[in-house]
Design a protein around this motif. Structure first.
Motif, mmCIF file in Angstrom:
data_model
loop_
_atom_site.group_PDB
_atom_site.id
_atom_site.type_symbol
_atom_site.label_atom_id
_atom_site.label_comp_id
_atom_site.label_asym_id
_atom_site.label_seq_id
_atom_site.Cartn_x
_atom_site.Cartn_y
_atom_site.Cartn_z
ATOM 1 N N ALA A 12 -28.180 75.475 -1.842
ATOM 2 C CA ALA A 12 -28.135 75.844 -0.387
ATOM 3 C C ALA A 12 -26.968 75.669 -0.166
ATOM 4 C CB ALA A 12 -29.059 75.033 -0.076
ATOM 5 N N LEU A 13 -26.307 74.341 0.315
ATOM 6 C CA LEU A 13 -25.255 73.949 1.208
ATOM 7 C C LEU A 13 -24.094 74.929 0.827
ATOM 8 C CD1 LEU A 13 -24.837 70.001 0.022
ATOM 9 C CD2 LEU A 13 -26.199 70.758 2.378
ATOM 10 N N LEU A 14 -23.801 75.405 0.111
ATOM 11 C CA LEU A 14 -22.808 76.494 -0.635
ATOM 12 C C LEU A 14 -23.218 77.732 0.667
ATOM 13 C CD1 LEU A 14 -21.722 76.059 -4.432
ATOM 14 C CD2 LEU A 14 -20.545 75.693 -2.798
ATOM 15 N N ALA A 15 -24.106 78.033 0.446
ATOM 16 C CA ALA A 15 -25.357 79.623 0.862
ATOM 17 C C ALA A 15 -24.780 79.432 2.258
ATOM 18 C CB ALA A 15 -26.323 79.293 0.985
ATOM 19 N N LEU A 16 -24.922 78.027 3.484
ATOM 20 C CA LEU A 16 -24.781 77.312 4.448
ATOM 21 C C LEU A 16 -23.084 78.032 4.823
ATOM 22 C CD1 LEU A 16 -26.940 75.199 4.950
ATOM 23 C CD2 LEU A 16 -27.399 76.734 5.773
ATOM 24 N N TRP A 17 -22.453 76.931 3.998
ATOM 25 C CA TRP A 17 -20.529 77.177 3.441
ATOM 26 C C TRP A 17 -20.309 78.376 3.577
ATOM 27 C CZ3 TRP A 17 -17.954 78.787 0.181
ATOM 28 C CH2 TRP A 17 -16.462 78.775 -0.123
ATOM 29 N N ALA A 18 -20.769 79.345 2.787
ATOM 30 C CA ALA A 18 -20.491 81.297 2.866
ATOM 31 C C ALA A 18 -20.699 81.880 3.939
ATOM 32 C CB ALA A 18 -21.084 81.204 1.625
ATOM 33 N N ALA A 19 -22.339 81.242 4.831
ATOM 34 C CA ALA A 19 -21.901 82.071 6.017
ATOM 35 C C ALA A 19 -21.252 82.543 7.020
ATOM 36 C CB ALA A 19 -23.850 81.578 6.429
ATOM 37 N N PRO A 20 -21.116 83.487 7.587
ATOM 38 C CA PRO A 20 -19.999 83.623 9.069
ATOM 39 C C PRO A 20 -20.488 82.391 10.009
ATOM 40 C CG PRO A 20 -21.191 85.805 8.093
ATOM 41 C CD PRO A 20 -21.611 84.487 7.379
ATOM 42 N N ARG A 21 -20.108 82.016 10.464
ATOM 43 C CA ARG A 21 -20.378 80.858 11.859
ATOM 44 C C ARG A 21 -21.513 81.159 12.851
ATOM 45 N NH1 ARG A 21 -16.070 78.335 15.837
ATOM 46 N NH2 ARG A 21 -17.229 76.420 16.578
ATOM 47 N N ARG A 22 -22.125 82.289 12.932
ATOM 48 C CA ARG A 22 -22.550 82.693 13.865
ATOM 49 C C ARG A 22 -23.700 83.415 13.028
ATOM 50 N NH1 ARG A 22 -19.372 86.417 18.422
ATOM 51 N NH2 ARG A 22 -17.996 84.302 19.098
ATOM 52 N N ARG A 23 -24.018 83.110 11.950
ATOM 53 C CA ARG A 23 -25.243 83.920 10.940
ATOM 54 C C ARG A 23 -25.569 82.764 10.083
ATOM 55 N NH1 ARG A 23 -23.609 89.929 9.239
ATOM 56 N NH2 ARG A 23 -23.140 90.604 11.199
ATOM 57 N N THR A 24 -25.372 82.301 10.163
ATOM 58 C CA THR A 24 -25.936 80.093 9.346
ATOM 59 C C THR A 24 -27.476 80.834 9.561
ATOM 60 O OG1 THR A 24 -26.160 79.067 11.866
ATOM 61 C CG2 THR A 24 -23.851 78.556 10.152
ATOM 62 N N GLY A 25 -28.272 81.397 10.091
ATOM 63 C CA GLY A 25 -29.623 81.066 10.562
ATOM 64 C C GLY A 25 -29.724 82.196 8.921
ATOM 65 N N VAL A 26 -29.053 82.248 8.869
ATOM 66 C CA VAL A 26 -29.701 83.661 7.510
ATOM 67 C C VAL A 26 -30.270 82.684 6.229
ATOM 68 C CG1 VAL A 26 -28.440 85.750 6.350
ATOM 69 C CG2 VAL A 26 -28.464 85.845 8.566
ATOM 70 N N PRO A 27 -28.933 82.632 5.265
ATOM 71 C CA PRO A 27 -29.305 82.084 4.494
ATOM 72 C C PRO A 27 -30.509 80.846 4.700
ATOM 73 C CG PRO A 27 -27.416 80.572 5.140
ATOM 74 C CD PRO A 27 -27.826 82.159 6.173
ATOM 75 N N LEU A 28 -31.057 80.066 5.706
ATOM 76 C CA LEU A 28 -32.152 79.506 6.248
ATOM 77 C C LEU A 28 -33.694 79.995 5.949
ATOM 78 C CD1 LEU A 28 -31.591 76.483 8.691
ATOM 79 C CD2 LEU A 28 -31.494 76.528 5.913
ATOM 80 N N PHE A 29 -32.788 81.342 6.803
ATOM 81 C CA PHE A 29 -34.390 82.396 6.775
ATOM 82 C C PHE A 29 -34.569 82.691 5.270
ATOM 83 C CE2 PHE A 29 -35.692 86.906 6.498
ATOM 84 C CZ PHE A 29 -36.928 86.401 7.604
ATOM 85 N N VAL A 30 -33.252 83.242 4.494
ATOM 86 C CA VAL A 30 -33.522 83.888 2.914
ATOM 87 C C VAL A 30 -34.113 83.297 2.350
ATOM 88 C CG1 VAL A 30 -32.507 84.484 1.230
ATOM 89 C CG2 VAL A 30 -32.310 85.518 3.450
ATOM 90 N N ALA A 31 -33.485 81.308 1.822
ATOM 91 C CA ALA A 31 -34.423 80.430 1.016
ATOM 92 C C ALA A 31 -35.427 80.280 1.694
ATOM 93 C CB ALA A 31 -33.361 79.108 1.415
#
Length: 327
Positions: free
Chosen positions: A230-249
């Motif tokens: 999950a932390l890697l997903a947040l790190w890999a997300a573009p700066r303005r799209r950090t909500g995307v990995p949270l939504f998908v998880a």
């Protein structure tokens, strides 16, 4: 590219989190006595089970009667057995005997799976020696010996004042200890072991059940890996799209909870089961549903909250970007 990688990692994190929760709860059910005692203890209060149980126990105790008894003695003993079994569920010792049945049933199933993990299995329906045997030995078998022992004790009490009664009771106990009628010593089959056909070997292959149970202890690793991914997903997300990995998880965990809830609702005992085996399998599956349904709600609600938070973060980031663009 980073967005796609973030989405994939987030989905994996949500799945691992769901599997770790399921693993933790299943390990407790399989390897500790308390959960099974809690979910299966009400089985003893099932009216149908209470109706069928005395007859089943009476038959099992009668099977232990010495073959050389005269006809009149055999008939009298059978009547005494039926009388002893008829009051079985009202006996003050019945709850303790039923508790012992549940614990012996759990230990027997774990032992079966341990042997299969060591010796190997042949999936049900596969041609070749061992296929059908492996499918049967991987299912839960209700261990009725403690109930039969209680029936024998009640019979011994009824025979206490009869000449030779103690000797007959001792013969019954010796026969019970010897386990007569064993059908397959390799997998522990006997007249005192009632196959409940749970889990259904046609729906879940025995080798899959063995693999799952053998690896239940790894659930903390799944939980830790879920956090790292999950932390890697947040790190890999573009700066303005950090909500995307949270939504998908969150959405993945929610979907896992929904699918698990659907699967639990579809569990049914084997159509070929009859009598006490059918009633016990019905009650056991109902108990498992009651045990696991709250966990599916945790996944659904928890996943929904994380997905909503991710959506909120995404909307907030979008609004901030627009504000900056407007200035």
């Amino acid at each position: 590219m980073r967005t796609v990688l973030s989405i994939l990692l987030a989905a994996l994190a949500g799945l691992l989190a769901a599997l770790s929760l399921v693993g933790a709860r299943t390990e407790a059910l399989v390897h500790t006595p308390e959960p099974l005692q809690q979910i299966a203890a009400p089985m003893s209060e099932d009216p149908q089970l209470q109706e069928d149980l005395p007859g089943e126990i009476s038959s099992l105790v009668e099977d232990q009667l010495p073959d050389g008894m005269p006809g009149f003695a055999q008939s009298a003993a059978s009547r005494l057995v039926e009388g002893a079994a008829s009051g079985l569920v009202e006996d003050d010792r019945f709850p303790a005997a039923w508790s012992a049945v549940l614990e012996e049933t759990r230990l027997d199933w774990v032992d079966r799976l341990d042997r299969l993990a060591t010796e190997g299995t042949t999936p049900a329906g596969t041609p070749g020696a061992g296929g059908a045997e492996a499918a049967v030995s991987g299912t839960v078998h209700l261990q009725a010996a403690p109930l039969v022992e209680l029936g024998v004790d009640r019979l011994a009490e009824a025979l206490a004042g009869v000449p030779g009664g103690e000797a007959v009771a001792e013969m019954l106990r010796d026969g019970l200890a010897a386990g007569p009628g064993a059908g397959n010593e390799e997998v522990g089959e006997s007249v005192l072991s009632v196959d409940l056909a749970v889990p259904d070997p046609d729906a879940v292959p025995t080798d899959v059940v063995v693999l799952i149970v053998e690896n239940l202890y790894r659930w903390p690793w799944l939980a830790g890996t879920a956090v790292v991914v999950a932390l890697l997903a947040l790190w890999a997300a573009p700066r303005r799209r950090t909500g995307v990995p949270l939504f998908v998880a969150g959405l993945t965990a929610l979907a896992a909870g929904g699918i698990s809830r659907w699967a639990l609702g579809r569990m049914e005992p084997d159509a070929g089961l009859e009598g006490i085996a059918r009633v016990a399998a019905d009650s056991l599956l109902e108990g498992i549903r009651g045990y696991a349904m709250p966990d599916t709600l945790i996944l659904i609600i928890g996943g929904g909250v994380v997905a909503a938070f991710g959506l909120l973060v995404g909307l907030t980031s979008g609004l901030r970007s627009r504000d900056r663009a407007g200035h």
